[in-house]
Design an enzyme around this catalytic site. Structure first.
Site, PDB file in Angstrom:
ATOM      1  N   LYS A  65       1.279 -11.603  -4.588  1.00 11.29           N
ATOM      2  CA  LYS A  65       2.398 -10.771  -5.037  1.00 11.29           C
ATOM      3  C   LYS A  65       3.662 -11.622  -5.082  1.00 11.29           C
ATOM      4  CE  LYS A  65       0.957  -6.270  -3.166  1.00 11.29           C
ATOM      5  NZ  LYS A  65       0.826  -5.539  -4.430  1.00 11.29           N
TER       6      LYS A  65
ATOM      7  N   ARG B 263      -9.216  -0.676  -3.380  1.00 13.37           N
ATOM      8  CA  ARG B 263     -10.419  -0.035  -3.926  1.00 13.37           C
ATOM      9  C   ARG B 263     -11.689  -0.708  -3.421  1.00 13.37           C
ATOM     10  NH1 ARG B 263      -8.320  -1.000  -9.920  1.00 13.37           N
ATOM     11  NH2 ARG B 263      -6.371  -0.805  -8.765  1.00 13.37           N
TER      12      ARG B 263
HETATM   13  N1  BES Z   1      -0.976  -1.850  -2.296  1.00 15.88           N
HETATM   14  C1  BES Z   1      -0.892  -2.037  -3.685  1.00 15.88           C
HETATM   15  C2  BES Z   1      -0.340  -0.816  -4.422  1.00 15.88           C
HETATM   16  C3  BES Z   1       1.122  -0.514  -4.233  1.00 15.88           C
HETATM   17  C4  BES Z   1       2.059  -1.160  -5.007  1.00 15.88           C
HETATM   18  C5  BES Z   1       1.521   0.445  -3.341  1.00 15.88           C
HETATM   19  C6  BES Z   1       3.401  -0.850  -4.850  1.00 15.88           C
HETATM   20  C7  BES Z   1       2.862   0.750  -3.186  1.00 15.88           C
HETATM   21  C8  BES Z   1       3.801   0.103  -3.945  1.00 15.88           C
HETATM   22  C9  BES Z   1      -2.266  -2.352  -4.272  1.00 15.88           C
HETATM   23  O1  BES Z   1      -3.135  -3.020  -3.455  1.00 15.88           O
HETATM   24  C10 BES Z   1      -2.026  -3.198  -5.475  1.00 15.88           C
HETATM   25  O2  BES Z   1      -1.515  -4.263  -5.312  1.00 15.88           O
HETATM   26  N2  BES Z   1      -2.392  -2.698  -6.633  1.00 15.88           N
HETATM   27  C11 BES Z   1      -2.184  -3.394  -7.867  1.00 15.88           C
HETATM   28  C12 BES Z   1      -3.374  -3.116  -8.740  1.00 15.88           C
HETATM   29  C13 BES Z   1      -3.430  -3.982  -9.963  1.00 15.88           C
HETATM   30  C14 BES Z   1      -3.658  -5.430  -9.570  1.00 15.88           C
HETATM   31  C15 BES Z   1      -4.542  -3.492 -10.846  1.00 15.88           C
HETATM   32  C16 BES Z   1      -0.899  -2.856  -8.506  1.00 15.88           C
HETATM   33  O3  BES Z   1      -0.616  -1.666  -8.377  1.00 15.88           O
HETATM   34  O4  BES Z   1      -0.179  -3.650  -9.093  1.00 15.88           O
HETATM   35 ZN    ZN Z   2      -2.901  -5.128  -3.553  1.00 13.92          ZN
END
Ligand code: BES
Ligand code: ZN
Ligand code: ZN
Length: 504
Positions: free
Chosen positions: A282, A356
């Site tokens: 991230k 997931r």
């Molecule tokens: N934990 C995050 C989702 C999230 C993002 C929760 C911002 C709260 C605030 C999750 O694990 C994630 O990173 N999801 C990705 C999925 C994508 C790579 C398909 C996302 O939401 O960007």
């Molecule tokens: Zn994530």
């Protein structure tokens, strides 16, 4: 903080502050409609004192207005409740919370003239919801502050003219509401804890410590060796770069009078104690606050804890999938293909779509218990914030009846929930050409229900399943006075408890 119910009250209890409420009504003055406070049900001399004050001329009883004055040697705080027709249980909950926010650091004893605050003519529910609003709003996460925000409020009297004969029922409703609110505060504490303190191992230990003395609860924790034994290849792949063992906490609550007809509901929660994104790292700004990525597990745990403490007549299992998503030389690389507990192969194209992967294996494990329904909660997708904003919980699933009962429970507890569809095209989009599935869709559209379309593959056949995406509503509900402005909200605990209460 203790609540003392005082039915058959002829006068307000002795306290530092006596709280009264008034709706805003209108009166014709010189053929003009003017707003005035209704003051119905006020003691006559109190009303006279109030009306004799100069400041009372400008006080109309408008929503969220306040005024205070002295009466018979006591401080009276008047809360404006606005239009009577708009006053409902949520308005009552917010009023209680706003009150708590303004008095909690200064006032020891508070006497509420409860008859002024009753919504829908229902004293029992009104007392319960008032108590819930108070305790939720009393929450502070001050553990790491040198200057603590110590709660000054010790005793709150609920004074009502209602007959004493109803006291037992009303008291029970208050006690039950306090159990739920306390469980929300426990869940919030877990979420707010920083990742250098709360990792999968310390988290599992703290949950076991918290649940230890609750009647009817059995516990089990699976570590890395057990996860390997169960072939949870997806869960293990997320944990591969971690310094800590993955933990699958498995809690079971069996009601004392369980029979073979007792319904069985399973909760599953995403417990990512920190999500760096893994090798699909991230960016710095998006990584901040990812300690909150275990809010799904804290939410289902909070609900489980409350349900068991309330002794509800439903069997409830709770599965918390705990790990962080970190990087070392063993961390899972994008393009990896892993095999899930149910045998399906998954191409990992983005290590940041890790929730997931953990949930998928935990859903398969939960399905082995053959529950009547599974509900999972997770901070699963940033896309949920794009679709529904920060205030609304995303709802998806494979069973209309379960989805409808969640909507009904959420409406009953005044929590915002909205269903998103899972389309066949999105199921197809989650298929890989070199494995059974891939962990992200081929574009950024419909990210939230595509994640659900992925999860669906791991739910046992014929099991009703619903998925709650709390990525938005899990924290920072500044529009709700019973949630702290920042940090964990505890939203959806009440809906899950209500769902189980309504399960027959
Ligand atoms: N934990 C995050 C989702 C999230 C993002 C929760 C911002 C709260 C605030 C999750 O694990 C994630 O990173 N999801 C990705 C999925 C994508 C790579 C398909 C996302 O939401 O960007
Ligand atoms: Zn994530
Ligand atoms: Zn995550």
């Amino acid at each position: 903080m203790e609540i003392k119910l005082n039915l058959g009250a002829v006068a307000p209890s002795l306290a530092d502050v006596v709280v009264m409420g008034t709706f805003c009504s209108t009166e014709k003055k010189k053929s003009k409609e003017v707003k005035v406070p209704a003051l119905s049900g006020w003691p006559k001399d109190c009303k006279d004192t109030f009306l004799s004050l100069g400041a009372a001329k400008n006080f109309t009883g408008d929503k969220d207005s306040q005024m205070s004055f002295d009466w018979q040697g006591q401080r009276v705080l008047v809360l404006g409740l606005g239009n009577k027709a708009d006053y409902d249980f949520e308005a009552l909950r917010r009023t209680a919370a706003t009150l708590m926010m303004s008095l909690k650091l200064t006032t020891e004893k508070i006497a509420i003239t409860m008859d002024h605050f009753v919504a829908k003519g229902n004293l029992e529910n009104s007392c319960a919801i008032f108590a819930e609003g108070l305790l939720m709003a009393s929450y502070e996460f001050d553990k790491y502050l040198s200057q603590k925000k110590t709660l000054k409020t010790k005793t709150i009297y609920f004074d009502s003219k209602a007959k004493k004969t109803g006291a037992k029922k009303v008291q029970k409703a208050i006690d039950d509401a306090l159990i739920v609110a306390e469980s929300i505060n426990v869940a919030r504490d877990f979420v707010n804890e920083p990742p250098n303190v709360l990792n999968s191992e310390t988290y599992a230990k703290e949950v076991l410590k918290d649940v230890k003395n609750i009647k009817g609860v059995k516990t089990k924790v699976l570590g890395k060796a057990e996860l390997k034994k169960h072939k949870m290849g997806m869960f293990l792949s997320v944990n591969a770069g971690s310094a800590f063992e993955p933990q699958l906490v498995h809690l079971t609550y069996t009601p004392s009078k369980a029979t073979k007809n007792t319904k069985h509901i399973a909760f599953v929660g995403k417990g990512l104690t920190f999500d760096t994104g893994g090798y699909s790292l991230k960016p710095g700004a998006s990584m901040v606050n990812m300690k909150f990525d275990m809010a799904g597990s804290a939410t289902v745990y909070g609900a489980f804890r409350a349900i068991a403490m309330l002794g509800l007549p439903v069997k409830v299992s709770c599965f918390l999938g705990m790990t962080d998503n970190a990087i070392n030389s063993l961390a899972t690389m994008p393009d990896s293909i892993v095999t899930a507990m149910n045998g399906k192969t998954v191409e990992i194209l983005n290590t940041d779509a890790e929730g997931r992967l953990v949930l998928g294996d935990v859903l398969t494990y939960a399905s082995e218990q053959k529950p009547d329904a599974i509900i999972d909660a997770a901070t699963l997708t940033g896309a949920c914030l794009v679709a529904l904003g920060t205030e609304v919980c995303g709802l998806m699933g494979n069973d209309k009846k379960l989805i409808d009962s969640l909507k009904k429970a959420a409406a009953h507890t005044d929590e915002y929930i909205w269903e998103l569809p899972i389309m066949k095209e999105w199921r197809d989009d989650m298929k890989s050409n070199i494995a059974d599935l891939k962990n992200i869709g081929s574009n950024r559209w419909a990210g939230t229900p595509k994640a659900a379309a992925f999860l669906e593959n791991f739910v046992g056949e014929d099991i009703a399943w619903a998925h709650l995406d709390i990525a938005g509503c899990g924290e920072g509900q500044a529009h709700l006075p019973y949630c702290p402005n920042k940090g964990a909200s505890g939203i959806m605990v009440r809906t899950l408890v209500e769902l189980v209460k309504a399960t027959k």
